[in-house]
Design an enzyme around this catalytic site. Sequence first.
Site, PDB file in Angstrom:
ATOM      1  N   GLU A   1       0.999  -1.195  -0.102  1.00  0.00           N
ATOM      2  CA  GLU A   1       0.083  -0.044  -0.096  1.00  0.00           C
ATOM      3  C   GLU A   1       0.670   1.284   0.027  1.00  0.00           C
ATOM      4  O   GLU A   1       0.493   2.055  -0.563  1.00  0.00           O
ATOM      5  CB  GLU A   1      -0.928  -0.040   1.252  1.00  0.00           C
ATOM      6  CG  GLU A   1      -1.812  -1.245   1.196  1.00  0.00           C
ATOM      7  CD  GLU A   1      -3.228  -1.089   0.300  1.00  0.00           C
ATOM      8  OE1 GLU A   1      -3.153  -0.211  -0.449  1.00  0.00           O
ATOM      9  OE2 GLU A   1      -3.841  -1.925   0.171  1.00  0.00           O
TER      10      GLU A   1
ATOM     11  N   ASP B   1      -4.364  -9.868  -8.338  1.00  0.00           N
ATOM     12  CA  ASP B   1      -4.625  -8.947  -9.340  1.00  0.00           C
ATOM     13  C   ASP B   1      -3.700  -8.272 -10.251  1.00  0.00           C
ATOM     14  O   ASP B   1      -3.282  -8.260 -11.251  1.00  0.00           O
ATOM     15  CB  ASP B   1      -6.049  -8.080  -9.126  1.00  0.00           C
ATOM     16  CG  ASP B   1      -5.855  -7.790  -7.707  1.00  0.00           C
ATOM     17  OD1 ASP B   1      -4.569  -7.849  -7.283  1.00  0.00           O
ATOM     18  OD2 ASP B   1      -6.838  -6.947  -7.156  1.00  0.00           O
TER      19      ASP B   1
ATOM     20  N   GLU C   1     -18.733  -7.544  -3.361  1.00  0.00           N
ATOM     21  CA  GLU C   1     -17.240  -7.980  -3.122  1.00  0.00           C
ATOM     22  C   GLU C   1     -17.104  -9.588  -3.520  1.00  0.00           C
ATOM     23  O   GLU C   1     -16.256  -9.631  -4.417  1.00  0.00           O
ATOM     24  CB  GLU C   1     -16.826  -7.915  -1.667  1.00  0.00           C
ATOM     25  CG  GLU C   1     -16.537  -6.683  -1.090  1.00  0.00           C
ATOM     26  CD  GLU C   1     -15.562  -5.819  -1.644  1.00  0.00           C
ATOM     27  OE1 GLU C   1     -14.366  -5.666  -0.940  1.00  0.00           O
ATOM     28  OE2 GLU C   1     -15.397  -5.376  -2.904  1.00  0.00           O
TER      29      GLU C   1
ATOM     30  N   GLU D   1     -12.572  -0.478  -9.952  1.00  0.00           N
ATOM     31  CA  GLU D   1     -12.231  -1.374 -11.219  1.00  0.00           C
ATOM     32  C   GLU D   1     -13.121  -1.485 -12.294  1.00  0.00           C
ATOM     33  O   GLU D   1     -12.533  -1.196 -13.534  1.00  0.00           O
ATOM     34  CB  GLU D   1     -12.186  -3.003 -10.623  1.00  0.00           C
ATOM     35  CG  GLU D   1     -10.632  -2.796  -9.695  1.00  0.00           C
ATOM     36  CD  GLU D   1     -10.880  -2.426  -8.335  1.00  0.00           C
ATOM     37  OE1 GLU D   1      -9.962  -2.093  -7.638  1.00  0.00           O
ATOM     38  OE2 GLU D   1     -12.027  -2.263  -7.977  1.00  0.00           O
TER      39      GLU D   1
END
Length: 578
Positions: A117, A258, A351, A372
Amino acid sequence: MPFRLLIPLGLLCALPPLHHGAPGPDGTAPDPAHYRERVKAMFYHAYDSYLENAFPFDELRPLTCDGHDTWGSQTLNLPLSLFYFQILGNVSEFQRVIEVLQDNVDFDIDVNASVFETNIRVVGGLLSAHLLSKKAGVEVEAGWPCSGPLLRMAEEAARKLLPAFQTPTGMPYGTVNLLHGVNPGETPVTCTAGIGTFIVEFATLSSLTGDPVFEDVARVALMRLWESRSDIGLVGNHIDVLTGKWVAQDAGIGAGVDSYFEYLVKGAILLQDEKLMAMFLEYNKAIRNYTRFDDWYLWVQMYKGTVSMPVFQSLEAYWPGLQSLIGDIDNAMRTFLNYYTVWKQFGGLPEFYNIPQGYTVEKREGYPLRPELIESAMYLYRATGDPTLLELGRDAVESIEKISKVECGFATIKDLRDHKLDNRMESFFLAETVKYLYLLFDPTNFIHNNGSTFDAVITPYGECILGAGGYIFNTEAHPIDPAALHCCRRLKEEQWEVEDLMREFYALKRNRSKFQKKTVSSGPWEPPAGPGTLFSPENHDQARERKPAKQKVPLLSCPSQPFTSKLALLGQVFLDSS
């Protein structure tokens, strides 16, 4: 028995047709100008609420109108918002935020921070703001873009992450203490994305600073994952970075994996690296062979290919956009329309979505305003111009404003079935969701530049072309100008030309055969140095004057090309020849 995917009849019938020119409910496509202004208002409502109620905490809690720290007290929403001020043309706020960051951000703090992050949000945000600062009207220092306060901050933050890479495998720990390094009891289990999502930021940092350590550690981590794939070509979800053993063996394109795939493609484009693209294309074949069913992507066991979870995760909605970057538009649109159908069913993407049952998965019914699907719509709209993609943008604006908007910002949707809200506004809502929405509705934005305009800047290494387009978004939607990577180092071709020139003059003083024998040794050729030698600075200048100058090819050229090559540099296009 082979797995058969059963699509609920209602879901199948609701699937919109795959064709261009699909109208909106009233028979017309959404008006981009109208929705662009709506998105702009959304951003300022969220940003102003953060400043008034949550700064300097990392994130806003919109239901209680206060803030909290989530990623190490790094005032996340400021660097994450910088690019948005640039695309909105708010130069004064861009400059003000830069000053606030320089005065308030300190990385020498005793805080445990996510390596992943911190890289995508802080390092990526600072690098992007650094490269955009001149365009935003900031007075840059001499030597920019090879120097500058934001670049130094990005480098400082990245150096705090380097201890995490000191493992036997070269794959990083997931967490690092910004003051003390990796804690002695830190878990060695890291998700795949947490290992393979560094090449965009770290290669950019190495190119701008001249320090190769960042790109080197990112490449080692990528290669170790590649070497750890199964015999059928898949990677799992979590791995032990000390032993290289897979801990979670579910393979898919979603959570935990991902951005590893994303960075193989974007790293290949950014660095013009055929090896990275070849790695992704091999993965892509395995993914199609083992995880794709009726244009959905499931989770399978990485060694056997048997289905383990027949679910769609909202994080997987980046995949159509990634497919568009390699030119696989038809498959991208079919998958996108599957995902869009889920959005229409709930007014957002849960989700987890059980594909055979056509409904949400227990305890995974929420929608934290993720970007996304909107991101994929932006990429695909640039590729096709299909109005269906604008319709998704319209639906997103209407849903988010109707369900999530509160007095102090926009709240996460805790449950899409009853639209209950949660007291959190994730930082990616400002960094990504509203940004991709705005760019979807703003076709003339500078970020979509096709190479028709550019800026020429003078650096210590010569003239450099910037702003010609082909921006690469990191996984937190911070754009990197790929041309900038060539601004702070001499081109290898120029280095070779000078070396060849020096060899010629050196050979005049020494026996040619002797010289050639010396240069074919196993070690690298190192010219003699010192004042008065052929390789002194004054003789460099003389040598350049004696040899006719060659016509230089522009570093970044953007001729009219099909979409599959829009983001390619130097005329090189990656295609799957199979």
